[in-house]
Design an enzyme around this catalytic site. Sequence first.
Site, mmCIF file in Angstrom:
data_model
loop_
_atom_site.group_PDB
_atom_site.id
_atom_site.type_symbol
_atom_site.label_atom_id
_atom_site.label_comp_id
_atom_site.label_asym_id
_atom_site.label_seq_id
_atom_site.Cartn_x
_atom_site.Cartn_y
_atom_site.Cartn_z
ATOM 1 C CG HIS A 356 -2.245 -1.035 1.028
ATOM 2 N ND1 HIS A 356 -3.338 -0.362 0.514
ATOM 3 C CD2 HIS A 356 -2.531 -2.019 1.250
ATOM 4 C CE1 HIS A 356 -4.245 -1.195 0.312
ATOM 5 N NE2 HIS A 356 -3.876 -2.495 1.039
ATOM 6 C CE LYS A 544 -7.003 14.099 -0.296
ATOM 7 N NZ LYS A 544 -7.101 12.863 -0.978
ATOM 8 N NE ARG A 545 -5.138 10.045 9.560
ATOM 9 C CZ ARG A 545 -4.880 9.190 10.411
ATOM 10 N NH1 ARG A 545 -5.272 7.650 10.321
ATOM 11 N NH2 ARG A 545 -3.906 9.222 11.553
ATOM 12 C CE LYS A 550 -3.646 10.806 2.954
ATOM 13 N NZ LYS A 550 -4.296 10.217 1.885
ATOM 14 C CB THR A 652 -10.273 5.064 -2.306
ATOM 15 O OG1 THR A 652 -10.157 5.598 -0.965
ATOM 16 C CG2 THR A 652 -9.537 3.900 -2.669
ATOM 17 C CE LYS A 656 -14.091 6.763 -0.391
ATOM 18 N NZ LYS A 656 -13.504 7.143 0.996
HETATM 19 C C1 LIG Z 1 -12.213 6.997 1.278
HETATM 20 C C2 LIG Z 1 -11.888 7.443 2.692
HETATM 21 C C3 LIG Z 1 -10.385 7.689 3.120
HETATM 22 C C4 LIG Z 1 -9.319 7.726 2.023
HETATM 23 O O1 LIG Z 1 -9.300 8.967 1.421
HETATM 24 P P1 LIG Z 1 -7.967 9.267 0.435
HETATM 25 O O2 LIG Z 1 -8.261 10.551 0.091
HETATM 26 O O3 LIG Z 1 -8.032 8.430 -0.517
HETATM 27 O O4 LIG Z 1 -6.742 9.269 1.431
HETATM 28 C C5 LIG Z 1 -10.087 8.108 4.251
HETATM 29 N N1 LIG Z 1 -11.078 8.129 5.223
HETATM 30 C C6 LIG Z 1 -12.440 8.055 5.014
HETATM 31 C C7 LIG Z 1 -13.494 8.119 6.007
HETATM 32 C C8 LIG Z 1 -12.926 7.685 3.577
HETATM 33 O O5 LIG Z 1 -13.931 7.313 3.348
#
Ligand SMILES: *Cc1c(COP(=O)(O)O)cnc(C)c1O
Length: 812
Positions: A356, A544-545, A550, A652, A656
């Site tokens: 990952h 995101k985190r 990022k 991911t 979305k």
């Molecule tokens: C999809 C999702 C992530 C992943 O987000 P990235 O922007 O791809 O790092 C992290 N936390 C939650 C709650 C999510 O639904």
Amino acid sequence: MLHINKETFKKDYREKFIAIHGKDIEEGTDYNKYEALGSLVRDYVAKMWIDTNKKYNQNGKKQVYYFSMEFLLGRLLGNTLLNLGIRNICKEALDGMGINLNKLEELEEDQGLGNGGLGRLAACFLDSMASLSIPGHGCGIRYKYGFFNQKIINDSQVEVPDNWLKNGNVWEIKKSDKARVVKFGGEVKVDYIYGYLRFNHINYEEVLAVPYDIPIVGYKNNVVNTLRLWSAEPLSNEFDFSLFNRGDFRKAMEYKDSVEAISKILYPDDSFYEGKLLRLKQQYFFVSAGIQSIIYHFKSSQVNINELDEKIAIHINDTHPTLAIPELMRIFIDEEDIGWDNAWRMTNNIISYTNHTIMAEALERWPVDMFKTLLPRIFMIVEEIDKRFCEELQNKYYNQWDKIKRMSIINDGYINMAHLAIVGSHSVNGVAKLHTEILKKQNMADFYYYYPNRFNNKTNGISHRRWLISSNPKLALLLKSTIGDSFIAHPTDMINFEKFAEDKNVQAQLEKIKFENKRKLADLIYRTNGIEVDINSMFDVQIKRIHAYKRQTLNCLRIMDLYDELVENPSLDIIPRTFIFAGKSAPGYYMAKDMITLINVLADKINRDDRVNKKIKVVFMENYRVSLAEAIIPAADLSEQISTTTKEASGTSNMKFMMNGAVTIATLDGANVEIRDEVGNDNIVIFGITENEVLNYYKNGGYNSQQIISGDTRLKRVIDSLIDGTYSKDKNRFKSIYDNLVTYNDEFFVIKDFYSYLEAQKKVDELYKDKSKWQKMCAINIAHSGIFSSDRTIKEYATGIWGSKCLYKNLE
Ligand SMILES: *Cc1c(COP(=O)(O)O)cnc(C)c1O
């Protein structure tokens, strides 16, 4: 299928309510009503669950076990109702009883047993396996406390325990009779018995692993798979009580506490390895329990243990469950009397591994001393695997000691879990094309050269059932009314929506849906943050985190720059924007926590400044989690995917947003590359340095952020405002961020990409001005999002890695 109608549902619900609460519905709280509904739905599922397992056992198809330390499921009620195909019946029946289904759904606690993308991927995979009728189950840990709840107090993150089980969990079933014993510590005595080597593990401490099963319901196909989460309990009838009886209460309680600690907390680190003993215990605990339970199941259903590799596949999500490899070997050799070579062949056939991240700080390397003390027998097996592997390497790379050492599993006092995972599996995959290529040519080049056929790509995906149909019902309805509903079973059929991209009527409907979703989010923002946002402004979202790679920093610098520009020139021609952020930082990651504070301080300052607050506002929504993502994403106009190229393995949330009709501004990192390839350069806004530039700087140096800043007044103004009192009276408040960018030479190329990012944002403004063009872009993004459904990803895993077949359909 379930045969219920409104009347039978009402009757069932009333009876259920009375049975579990001992009072009439009219006297119940909303939470009582949620509990009764969840409990009733679980009853509906129970029979299908038993039938599914019977079918799996009868037809003998290969079963897949997805081992993951994290499953970030979020809420289950809405999705389970959707997949059972009874959401509408249920909603109407409850309406008739004066109960609002949406309101009950909101009362469910998120099941937050994961940090972010990795755990959410596991959850989407479970949904897709069940919906494709693949015999596939999850195996993980039932943490008593999930990912912490985040509160923002005085602009900063405060962590609050996530006591998600305080009101029970209607979805789980405790299976005490299926508990297993996991052994820690002790010594291994080697004996010769009748000429055979015997390894006798003695003086160990026993921990009881108790499984809690959660039903994973497939989409309208009668399939119910299982997520099995293990909880650690003391073996109360032995050790514990003997101490009690001897009056040593303190010691007895210590034992109990130390055992329960194993499944007490989820480590809140993302992309960061912390070599804690308790974490190693967690890993062996669930892996050993999971594998013991699988082997027990197959032995009791008369499967010849020597053919186990034809009956099961075990997938390990990152290196966290890598101990599955030596644990399988242990059971084959010590308990089933199988010789090393056969045991190794089967283990290899059974295990497959997903990588990952390429970030060095995330790689798991356990200190030999710690490992050996906790898991003495497992250590012997790892040593033997390493010894045999190094012998093999010597045959091929005669006397190339550097290379052999570099590739070995154990060296310099550490066990390299990624190496063990590669050597012990038949498949190693990355999670997006770019990431897999970087693995092959950089990080795992030695292994790729040695095992070229083992490496493959499986680009991540998301469940379109959760992230579109369930969380954006209005958009799903528009798709159904234009292209029919085949996209539910075949998400790539969404491509048919492209025909409507220029249809003015469809564009108007898209705009209307987005507007309604934005209104809903604006209401939530008002309730949670007390901020009034303009729903006619562009919703520009980065959720995101919080992590340096990022680059929330880049987004902040650009907002700070825009703020300065607007103050100087109030008539600046820009599209009004609402900048929305959400995300948690690891508790010990100080720079990331300072980023959260900076965003909140920016928000306070900008939102209050009447010179600019008609044009821009900043919102940080606290406690990012699955249910919050479901509320924000359908309302986004712009998706910020701005990681340093090469650092985000896939991402991911990018998928979305796309599926919900947002336009993406992105670096060519992770799956952004594939999104670009899908929609074309005209329907995404790309900026930033390339993969080759990044890799070249890392290899040859030559980057100097100070130099760039010192010759540039505009950049200097923004950077200096971090430490000149503009955003905090305490000039050191954001020094960590400043130092990162200036003193420590900006590891993530924020400065380098600053102007390229500003240009890209200008382009976004231009595109947004032409409403029809913008809606067309949104439509094209939606139309091309089907291949990012995790159904596509799971079909690729099933056919390309696991060799599994589904129960009802062919995997076309
Ligand atoms: C999809 C999702 C992530 C992943 O987000 P990235 O922007 O791809 O790092 C992290 N936390 C939650 C709650 C999510 O639904």
